[in-house]
Design a protein around this motif. Structure first.
Motif, PDB file in Angstrom:
ATOM      1  N   PRO A 231       0.801  -1.227   0.000  1.00 40.90           N
ATOM      2  CA  PRO A 231       0.000   0.000   0.000  1.00 40.90           C
ATOM      3  C   PRO A 231       0.839   1.285   0.000  1.00 40.90           C
ATOM      4  O   PRO A 231       0.464   2.263  -0.669  1.00 40.90           O
ATOM      5  N   VAL A 232       1.958   1.299   0.716  1.00 41.72           N
ATOM      6  CA  VAL A 232       2.812   2.497   0.727  1.00 41.72           C
ATOM      7  C   VAL A 232       3.389   2.743  -0.664  1.00 41.72           C
ATOM      8  O   VAL A 232       3.460   3.884  -1.140  1.00 41.72           O
ATOM      9  N   TYR A 233       3.782   1.668  -1.336  1.00 42.34           N
ATOM     10  CA  TYR A 233       4.308   1.778  -2.689  1.00 42.34           C
ATOM     11  C   TYR A 233       3.233   2.310  -3.638  1.00 42.34           C
ATOM     12  O   TYR A 233       3.513   3.115  -4.530  1.00 42.34           O
ATOM     13  N   VAL A 234       1.989   1.879  -3.429  1.00 41.74           N
ATOM     14  CA  VAL A 234       0.860   2.350  -4.241  1.00 41.74           C
ATOM     15  C   VAL A 234       0.659   3.855  -4.052  1.00 41.74           C
ATOM     16  O   VAL A 234       0.452   4.593  -5.024  1.00 41.74           O
ATOM     17  N   ILE A 235       0.724   4.336  -2.813  1.00 38.56           N
ATOM     18  CA  ILE A 235       0.564   5.770  -2.538  1.00 38.56           C
ATOM     19  C   ILE A 235       1.667   6.564  -3.233  1.00 38.56           C
ATOM     20  O   ILE A 235       1.413   7.635  -3.815  1.00 38.56           O
ATOM     21  N   LEU A 236       2.890   6.058  -3.208  1.00 39.43           N
ATOM     22  CA  LEU A 236       3.998   6.746  -3.872  1.00 39.43           C
ATOM     23  C   LEU A 236       3.790   6.801  -5.387  1.00 39.43           C
ATOM     24  O   LEU A 236       4.096   7.810  -6.027  1.00 39.43           O
ATOM     25  N   HIS A 281       9.143  -4.482  -2.832  1.00 34.93           N
ATOM     26  CA  HIS A 281       8.662  -3.161  -2.438  1.00 34.93           C
ATOM     27  C   HIS A 281       9.190  -2.774  -1.061  1.00 34.93           C
ATOM     28  O   HIS A 281       9.511  -1.607  -0.822  1.00 34.93           O
ATOM     29  N   LEU A 282       9.282  -3.747  -0.163  1.00 35.92           N
ATOM     30  CA  LEU A 282       9.846  -3.463   1.153  1.00 35.92           C
ATOM     31  C   LEU A 282      11.312  -3.036   1.032  1.00 35.92           C
ATOM     32  O   LEU A 282      11.776  -2.138   1.727  1.00 35.92           O
ATOM     33  N   GLU A 283      12.024  -3.674   0.118  1.00 35.30           N
ATOM     34  CA  GLU A 283      13.413  -3.298  -0.114  1.00 35.30           C
ATOM     35  C   GLU A 283      13.504  -1.885  -0.688  1.00 35.30           C
ATOM     36  O   GLU A 283      14.330  -1.076  -0.247  1.00 35.30           O
ATOM     37  N   LYS A 289      13.998  -5.069   7.291  1.00 37.10           N
ATOM     38  CA  LYS A 289      15.191  -5.046   8.134  1.00 37.10           C
ATOM     39  C   LYS A 289      16.359  -5.720   7.426  1.00 37.10           C
ATOM     40  O   LYS A 289      16.245  -6.795   6.887  1.00 37.10           O
ATOM     41  N   GLY A 290      17.502  -4.990   7.427  1.00 38.93           N
ATOM     42  CA  GLY A 290      18.720  -5.554   6.878  1.00 38.93           C
ATOM     43  C   GLY A 290      18.877  -5.358   5.394  1.00 38.93           C
ATOM     44  O   GLY A 290      19.830  -5.817   4.794  1.00 38.93           O
ATOM     45  N   THR A 291      17.911  -4.663   4.734  1.00 38.08           N
ATOM     46  CA  THR A 291      18.037  -4.427   3.297  1.00 38.08           C
ATOM     47  C   THR A 291      18.654  -3.079   3.042  1.00 38.08           C
ATOM     48  O   THR A 291      18.689  -2.200   3.887  1.00 38.08           O
ATOM     49  N   GLU A 292      19.151  -2.940   1.821  1.00 39.43           N
ATOM     50  CA  GLU A 292      19.732  -1.668   1.404  1.00 39.43           C
ATOM     51  C   GLU A 292      18.972  -1.155   0.212  1.00 39.43           C
ATOM     52  O   GLU A 292      18.347  -1.896  -0.527  1.00 39.43           O
ATOM     53  N   ARG A 293      19.069   0.135  -0.030  1.00 40.91           N
ATOM     54  CA  ARG A 293      18.438   0.714  -1.207  1.00 40.91           C
ATOM     55  C   ARG A 293      19.179   0.230  -2.450  1.00 40.91           C
ATOM     56  O   ARG A 293      20.360   0.079  -2.425  1.00 40.91           O
TER      57      ARG A 293
END
Length: 293
Positions: A231-236, A281-283, A289-293
């Motif tokens: 959902p956050v990705y959808v808003i963006l 999308h979480l990444e 947690k523990g991921t990088e852009r």
């Protein structure tokens, strides 16, 4: 290079303006397909006449006529592509045609003269390449511009699969944005996916605009719900669409997603695909947690 056989499928509906140019570009390609299946999805213009004439003139062109239906770029589109692909496999078996690659080319494309020669060459050089595509180009005021996209994301209407990859992934999936889901399934099976900018097809109308941009963006919103986008990705995405003209695209996209929530309700029934999108999308959002852009 040893040329391997390939087949092509094309779904079409009311494409009398675009089919002649597409047909010419495939007929004149440096390597012709062993079979071209064209599925006419209930056209009401002169598409039928054009297709019947092509079938009479070229024995490697086979036309399937479906009953009249409403144009739909969602689940119905994936169903008709599936029908065309299954017909291609059945016809090849009947005619004893051995093929290594199968292309999905939309009816509003005009291909480079060496489109298939270049695509097949990329497959031959990389045995792990499962699905790839060219890049959409537009001609405006005499200038050729390429549609932006990510290198590892083959697009829908200019794609070619290695036959083994398509079989490994269970064929063309029944889904909104089925081309994107097909890419994910290939990746999950260990295949490489690519989009090449030096191999192009000129598209005679903007992507997702066959039903008009408003309906196209609504379908995109439905698709993102169906594939379980975060959902956050959808808003963006909504905000991204809303800050550039035409500004209504953001509203259309978000409305499509809301329709998904209220009307569609069910999401794609392939858990590993849903997990793939959520994790990606979480990444991207840097929420895992523990991921990088």
């Amino acid at each position: 290079m040893v040329i391997k056989n390939y087949v092509v499928v094309t779904p079409c509906k009311n494409e009398e303006k675009n089919l002649p140019a597409l047909a010419s570009s495939i007929i004149d390609n440096t390597i012709k397909p062993s079979l071209w299946i064209i599925l006419n999805d209930g056209s009401t213009d002169n598409t039928c006449i054009i297709l019947n004439n092509l079938e009479k003139e070229y024995n490697w062109i086979k036309v399937i006529h479906e009953k009249e239906s409403i144009r739909d770029l969602g689940l119905h589109y994936s169903d008709i592509v599936n029908k065309a692909i299954k017909c291609a496999f059945a016809t090849c078996e009947k005619r004893s045609i051995n093929f290594e690659y199968i292309g999905l080319i939309d009816a509003d494309m005009i291909l480079d003269k060496d489109f298939f020669e270049k695509i097949i060459d990329r497959f031959e050089k990389n045995p792990k390449l499962g699905v790839c595509s060219g890049t959409v180009a537009y001609i405006s005021n005499g200038q050729k511009t390429l549609e932006k996209g990510r290198e590892k994301h083959p697009i829908g209407g200019l794609r070619v699969w290695r036959k083994k990859c398509l079989e490994d992934t269970g064929g063309f999936p029944t889904s909104y944005s089925a081309d994107s889901v097909s890419n994910v399934l290939a990746i999950l099976k260990g295949w490489d996916t690519r989009k090449y900018e030096d191999i192009t097809g000129i598209q005679t109308r903007k992507t997702s605009s066959a039903e008009g941009m408003w309906k196209g963006l609504i379908t995109r919103g439905k698709s993102d719900y169906y594939r379980d986008y975060h959902p956050v990705y959808v808003i963006l995405k909504f905000l991204k669409y809303s800050i550039k003209p035409p500004f209504y695209t953001g509203i259309a996209y978000l409305w499509g997603y809301i329709i998904g929530v209220i009307v569609i309700k069910n999401k794609i029934n392939i858990p590993e695909v849903r997990a793939y999108y959520r994790n990606k999308h979480l990444e991207l959002l840097n929420l895992k947690k523990g991921t990088e852009r």
